[in-house]
Design a protein around this motif. Structure first.
Motif, PDB file in Angstrom:
ATOM      1  N   UNK A 139      -5.283  -9.715   7.659  1.00 37.65           N
ATOM      2  CA  UNK A 139      -5.254  -8.605   7.366  1.00 37.65           C
ATOM      3  C   UNK A 139      -4.085  -7.843   7.458  1.00 37.65           C
ATOM      4  N   UNK A 140      -3.638  -7.053   6.104  1.00 38.92           N
ATOM      5  CA  UNK A 140      -2.608  -6.183   6.082  1.00 38.92           C
ATOM      6  C   UNK A 140      -2.784  -4.905   5.579  1.00 38.92           C
ATOM      7  N   UNK A 141      -2.007  -3.952   5.998  1.00 38.65           N
ATOM      8  CA  UNK A 141      -2.029  -2.759   5.270  1.00 38.65           C
ATOM      9  C   UNK A 141      -1.705  -2.650   3.866  1.00 38.65           C
ATOM     10  N   UNK A 142      -2.701  -2.184   3.112  1.00 39.74           N
ATOM     11  CA  UNK A 142      -2.882  -2.201   1.637  1.00 39.74           C
ATOM     12  C   UNK A 142      -2.663  -0.790   1.134  1.00 39.74           C
ATOM     13  N   UNK A 143      -1.830  -0.441   0.427  1.00 41.20           N
ATOM     14  CA  UNK A 143      -1.924   1.022  -0.485  1.00 41.20           C
ATOM     15  C   UNK A 143      -2.486   0.766  -1.915  1.00 41.20           C
ATOM     16  N   UNK A 144      -3.775   1.224  -1.901  1.00 40.11           N
ATOM     17  CA  UNK A 144      -4.193   0.881  -3.490  1.00 40.11           C
ATOM     18  C   UNK A 144      -3.599   1.740  -4.561  1.00 40.11           C
ATOM     19  N   UNK A 145      -2.606   2.807  -4.384  1.00 40.45           N
ATOM     20  CA  UNK A 145      -1.723   3.364  -5.307  1.00 40.45           C
ATOM     21  C   UNK A 145      -0.882   2.733  -5.560  1.00 40.45           C
ATOM     22  N   UNK A 146       0.028   2.054  -4.674  1.00 43.03           N
ATOM     23  CA  UNK A 146       1.147   1.239  -4.954  1.00 43.03           C
ATOM     24  C   UNK A 146       0.708   0.016  -5.188  1.00 43.03           C
ATOM     25  N   UNK A 147      -0.395  -0.608  -5.062  1.00 31.74           N
ATOM     26  CA  UNK A 147      -0.868  -1.733  -5.212  1.00 31.74           C
ATOM     27  C   UNK A 147      -0.076  -2.957  -4.528  1.00 31.74           C
ATOM     28  N   UNK A 148       0.304  -2.675  -3.193  1.00 32.12           N
ATOM     29  CA  UNK A 148       1.025  -3.698  -2.593  1.00 32.12           C
ATOM     30  C   UNK A 148       0.870  -3.491  -1.048  1.00 32.12           C
ATOM     31  N   UNK A 149       1.056  -4.630  -0.583  1.00 33.12           N
ATOM     32  CA  UNK A 149       1.073  -4.685   0.945  1.00 33.12           C
ATOM     33  C   UNK A 149       2.212  -3.652   1.521  1.00 33.12           C
ATOM     34  N   UNK A 150       1.881  -2.967   2.574  1.00 35.44           N
ATOM     35  CA  UNK A 150       3.102  -2.298   3.330  1.00 35.44           C
ATOM     36  C   UNK A 150       3.064  -2.377   4.885  1.00 35.44           C
ATOM     37  N   UNK A 151       4.235  -2.206   5.291  1.00 38.08           N
ATOM     38  CA  UNK A 151       4.526  -2.616   6.524  1.00 38.08           C
ATOM     39  C   UNK A 151       4.015  -1.223   7.396  1.00 38.08           C
ATOM     40  N   UNK A 152       3.886  -1.371   9.001  1.00 34.29           N
ATOM     41  CA  UNK A 152       3.478  -0.250   9.831  1.00 34.29           C
ATOM     42  C   UNK A 152       4.378   0.794   9.412  1.00 34.29           C
ATOM     43  N   UNK A 153       5.546   0.478   9.511  1.00 34.13           N
ATOM     44  CA  UNK A 153       6.721   1.753   9.236  1.00 34.13           C
ATOM     45  C   UNK A 153       6.594   2.393   8.233  1.00 34.13           C
ATOM     46  N   UNK A 154       5.755   1.862   7.063  1.00 38.54           N
ATOM     47  CA  UNK A 154       5.713   2.946   5.836  1.00 38.54           C
ATOM     48  C   UNK A 154       4.549   3.748   5.817  1.00 38.54           C
ATOM     49  N   UNK A 155       3.950   3.741   7.076  1.00 33.34           N
ATOM     50  CA  UNK A 155       2.494   4.516   7.156  1.00 33.34           C
ATOM     51  C   UNK A 155       2.716   5.762   7.945  1.00 33.34           C
ATOM     52  N   UNK A 156       2.134   6.872   7.373  1.00 37.87           N
ATOM     53  CA  UNK A 156       2.264   7.992   7.994  1.00 37.87           C
ATOM     54  C   UNK A 156       0.769   8.398   8.276  1.00 37.87           C
ATOM     55  N   UNK A 157       0.451   9.386   9.279  1.00 41.79           N
ATOM     56  CA  UNK A 157      -0.748   9.754   9.681  1.00 41.79           C
ATOM     57  C   UNK A 157      -0.857  11.235   9.280  1.00 41.79           C
ATOM     58  N   UNK A 158      -2.170  11.426   8.800  1.00 44.98           N
ATOM     59  CA  UNK A 158      -2.664  12.750   8.232  1.00 44.98           C
ATOM     60  C   UNK A 158      -3.995  12.963   8.700  1.00 44.98           C
ATOM     61  N   UNK A 159      -4.143  14.435   9.112  1.00 46.47           N
ATOM     62  CA  UNK A 159      -5.215  14.583   9.787  1.00 46.47           C
ATOM     63  C   UNK A 159      -6.081  15.271   8.422  1.00 46.47           C
ATOM     64  N   UNK A 160      -7.257  14.398   8.284  1.00 47.92           N
ATOM     65  CA  UNK A 160      -8.060  14.687   6.812  1.00 47.92           C
ATOM     66  C   UNK A 160      -9.314  15.209   7.463  1.00 47.92           C
ATOM     67  N   UNK A 161      -9.750  16.081   6.855  1.00 48.82           N
ATOM     68  CA  UNK A 161     -11.465  16.705   7.170  1.00 48.82           C
ATOM     69  C   UNK A 161     -12.601  15.722   6.411  1.00 48.82           C
ATOM     70  N   UNK A 162     -13.294  15.249   7.497  1.00 45.23           N
ATOM     71  CA  UNK A 162     -14.407  14.331   7.072  1.00 45.23           C
ATOM     72  C   UNK A 162     -15.539  14.658   7.882  1.00 45.23           C
ATOM     73  N   UNK A 163     -16.660  13.900   7.846  1.00 50.28           N
ATOM     74  CA  UNK A 163     -17.863  13.840   8.454  1.00 50.28           C
ATOM     75  C   UNK A 163     -17.999  12.866   9.717  1.00 50.28           C
ATOM     76  N   UNK A 164     -18.483  13.191  10.688  1.00 49.97           N
ATOM     77  CA  UNK A 164     -18.635  12.122  11.895  1.00 49.97           C
ATOM     78  C   UNK A 164     -20.187  12.029  11.789  1.00 49.97           C
ATOM     79  N   UNK A 165     -20.662  10.880  11.157  1.00 51.98           N
ATOM     80  CA  UNK A 165     -22.397  10.472  10.824  1.00 51.98           C
ATOM     81  C   UNK A 165     -22.856   9.801  12.003  1.00 51.98           C
TER      82      UNK A 165
END
Length: 796
Positions: free
Chosen positions: A180-206
């Motif tokens: 299992x790898x990090x996959x960017x649907x937009x770039x359509x490629x595997x990405x490494x951990x160092x190419x990931x940022x974290x963003x606080x996104x509003x969602x629902x806890x169901x």
């Protein structure tokens, strides 16, 4: 006294183009590997060629140029090449945008041609901006000689990338694995951990209902990703949570899908979070992935490469992830399995380039080993010289967090091809010889028969390398690894890696990793890490906030010298960031004007060749200059131009101009013949010594002005001279505080009496240390009578 040797009345930014064009024409800074001088090499960060430079680029490069110019003056043969990054996603994304195409829907040959058109059309704005900033790169010509401008998509550079890959492969450091790898649907490629940022996104806890198979009781589990219920592999609770101890070892039945999964105690569950029960899915996030590895669970992937749910998701198949989430909630409500939902903020991994939310896909990729070498990398990180020391922690923290090997293969087009072929019969991997650029996706396998099974049917690898696998070769490329062994051995390690803090975990780490794996030692001696450029209010510059300054506009309005001086003065490595504003940069121009005026004044005086008699004032100011030389030499060697330039600015404005110049003018002019010729020469020779020395010391910072002034004064290129050494002079009884106190007391007395500075002073009491310069005090301050005492007293 003669007319000023500097005819122009003021420094103008219009002087700069003529100077940098001459440097370019004369190839003033070309690298000559034949010199016997020790090589000092700078691994310059290659900016992307298809976009103009920003303030971060401009600031970093002028600081690098200061380092290069200083090292040349210290006798080093400075390798300072310009590289331009033309690989990877930014180029591909620009091609997609301009030509309205998608990589996934375009033939590879056609898409590569689109990328080449983008690069052919891209202007040389970046290069021209560096040129205008006075950056003393070895060459402005594209080529493969040492010091030439290089492109990361050139055959030469890509061949090196493949050579290094082959070396690492033969060392047994690269392997292929399906995981299992990090996959960017937009770039359509595997990405490494160092190419990931974290963003606080509003969602629902169901909160949703599961059933315990053995007892029939319902348990409620909270999740932000109900669409992944289909890939749930286990339900866990904290071992200390007494509410659920009776469930340990039992079986949970998932809602809607009816899948049976074990219930176990595990410390990953937090008692206070949600209901305390957690569903662990195959690839909901990195925690899930690590958990499945730890527990030996077989993952069931329910998201495809295009970001849609696959057949494992049942009725959700074909839906985009967000749509599937809504559909699942709707289904849960229909079946009475949805207890409730509350809005929350979820820390979500996103691709640093496309900003798409990252999914986790099981794919076969090539990996470079790094986990096995964490201790070695930590030792290297501790061995390097960091400027400032605070930056070392960024690297150490990243190394500590490394948990998987580096996936180095990508499913893109415009990058270095992976040089592997595979036997279609037995799967044997064919690795070619080094020395040429291989394109397995379109070229015939270099062997006729498989050495393992004898078959002659092969397929070439269609993947490319991660951009960082290319970029992390830069010091090996500039030092001619695998191309010029003698030069490489002579020049290793690379002297300096200058870069921003935001790419410590990528460019710096990966470069150090590959250097260690290839050479078993650090690839650098020093690492200089600069920080972010903030606006005057301390806010990071952003186009959306409208607080961005364009370096090209700064160059148009102010020229390079005020910007360079601002960068040196502002570049305090003890602070976290640079503060920038047009006013701050424009304000630096006042110091340039002051130095220009001082230079014009002093250029009027020629000491001649006769004997010069120095008095205590001369000895004092020479001692001050020597102190600045020592300070600058010490701090420049540590990449600290901030502290010396702060003091030099004060020296130019106050110590030298306001105090020494004012006191020595009458002796330098000697228009009334009150001083001997030897005394006059003492003043003039000291004025010239101070100016020439200060020009040399500040020349790495403000190269245009110092070049012009020194050429006008001496007919020499200041940048070709040695860095000055501190002068050994006779001790003086005077100190700066004494001079400042005396002048300040006289000026204050006149001001308090409402008199001009030229007004007469009937009597002044001064300390006896001033006996040797009594005549100058009387002439400068129009003092009629001087007495000696412990404290300065002035009678107007």
């Amino acid at each position: 006294m003669v007319e000023s040797k500097i005819s122009e009345k003021r420094w103008e930014k219009s002087f700069e183009p003529e100077i940098y064009k001459k440097w370019k024409k004369d190839k003033a800074y070309r690298f000559d590997k034949g010199l016997k001088k020790k090589v000092y090499s700078i691994d310059t960060p290659p900016p992307y060629v298809n976009s103009p430079i920003h303030m971060g680029h401009a600031t970093t490069y002028v600081l690098m140029d200061m380092f290069a110019r200083y090292k040349r003056m210290k006798g080093f043969n400075v390798l300072f090449p310009l590289g331009l990054d033309r690989n990877g996603l930014p180029i591909e994304m620009a091609a997609e945008k301009k030509f309205g195409v998608k990589l996934t829907e375009t033939k590879r040959e056609d898409f590569i041609e689109y990328c080449r058109k983008i690069l052919a059309e891209s202007s040389d704005i970046s290069t021209q901006s560096f040129f205008r900033l006075g950056i003393s790169f070895n060459s402005w010509d594209l080529g493969t000689d040492i010091g030439d401008v290089y492109h990361t998509d050139s055959d030469d550079y890509r061949t090196l990338t493949q050579n290094i890959f082959i070396d690492l492969w033969k060392k047994g450091l690269i392997y292929e694995d399906k995981r299992i790898n990090n996959w960017c649907p937009g770039c359509q490629t595997t990405i490494a951990d160092c190419e990931i940022e974290y963003k606080d996104i509003s969602t629902f806890f169901n909160d949703i209902r599961f059933t315990v198979k053995e007892t029939g009781e319902e348990i409620v589990i909270g999740t932000t990703r109900p669409e992944l219920v289909c890939s749930c592999g286990m339900v866990i609770f904290n071992p200390e949570d007494k509410r659920y101890k009776h469930l340990d070892g039992k079986t949970a039945v998932t809602p809607v899908f009816g899948k049976e999964v074990p219930i176990k105690a595990h410390p990953s569950a937090e008692i206070e979070k949600g209901t305390g029960l957690v569903m662990m899915c195959s690839a909901g996030d990195t925690t899930d992935i690590r958990f499945f590895r730890e527990m030996g669970l077989k993952p069931l992937i329910s998201v495809d490469k295009d970001g849609t749910m696959n057949k494992n998701a049942g009725f959700l198949s074909g839906l985009k992830v967000r749509d599937a989430r809504l559909k699942m909630v709707e289904k849960l409500k229909e079946e009475g399995l949805h207890v409730g939902a509350k809005r929350t903020t979820h820390r979500t991994p996103v691709c640093e380039r496309s900003k798409d939310e990252v999914e986790f896909i099981e794919m076969s990729e090539l990996y470079l080993k790094q986990v096995d070498f964490k201790k070695d990398m930590t030792k290297i990180a501790k061995k390097l010289n960091f400027y400032s020391e605070n930056s070392r922690k960024i690297l150490l923290d990243w190394i500590e967090g490394v948990s998987i090997d580096w996936p180095i293969s990508r499913r893109r087009y415009y990058a270095t091809p992976i040089p592997l072929w595979y036997c279609n019969k037995c799967g044997e991997v064919i690795v070619p010889e080094k020395g040429k650029l291989h394109n397995p996706w379109k070229e015939k396998c270099p062997v006729d028969k498989c050495s393992k099974c004898g078959a002659s049917d092969f397929r070439g690898d269609e993947r490319v390398f991660d951009t960082w696998f290319d970029s992390s070769n830069s010091p090996l490329y500039v030092l001619k690894y695998s191309k010029d062994d003698a030069f490489f051995r002579k020049s290793m390690p690379c002297s300096l890696r200058p870069q921003g803090k935001e790419i410590v975990r990528t460019w710096l780490y990966y470069t150090l990793l590959k250097g260690y794996l290839l050479l078993d030692k650090p690839i650098f001696e020093d690492v200089f890490v600069h920080f972010h450029i903030l606006d005057d209010k301390g806010i990071k510059m952003s186009k959306s906030l409208g607080n961005v300054l364009d370096p090209r506009e700064i160059l148009d309005k102010c020229g390079a010298e005020p910007f360079r001086l601002w960068a040196a003065v502002e570049g305090n490595l003890d602070r976290t960031d640079f503060r920038c504003s047009y006013d701050r940069i424009d304000g630096a121009g006042k110091t340039l004007a002051k130095l220009w005026n001082v230079s014009r004044f002093i250029s009027m005086f020629d000491a001649g060749s006769g004997k010069a008699e120095l008095n205590d004032l001369d000895l004092w100011i020479r001692a001050e200059v020597s102190r600045l030389v020592k300070l600058a030499d010490k701090e420049y060697a540590k990449y600290n131009f901030h502290k010396p330039m702060i003091e030099i600015k004060h020296f130019i404005w106050e110590t030298f101009s306001s105090h020494y110049l004012e006191l020595v003018k009458n002796r330098a002019y000697n228009s009334e013949g009150k001083f001997s010729l030897e005394e006059q020469r003492g003043a003039v020779s000291t004025l010239n010594y101070c100016l020439e020395t200060v020009l040399k010391v500040v020349s790495p910072v403000i190269p245009f002005l110092t070049y012009k002034v020194y050429m006008d004064l001496k007919g020499e290129d200041v940048h070709a001279l040695e860095f000055p050494s501190a002068e050994k002079t006779a001790k003086t009884v005077l100190a700066t505080d004494d001079i400042v106190a005396l002048n300040g007391a006289v000026w204050k007395a006149k001001k308090d009496a409402g008199l001009s500075l030229k007004s007469e002073v009937s009597e002044a009491v001064v300390p006896s240390i001033f006996k040797g310069v009594e005549k100058e005090i009387m002439l400068t301050h129009n003092v009629k009578k001087i007495k000696y005492g412990d404290v300065v007293k002035v009678k107007v």
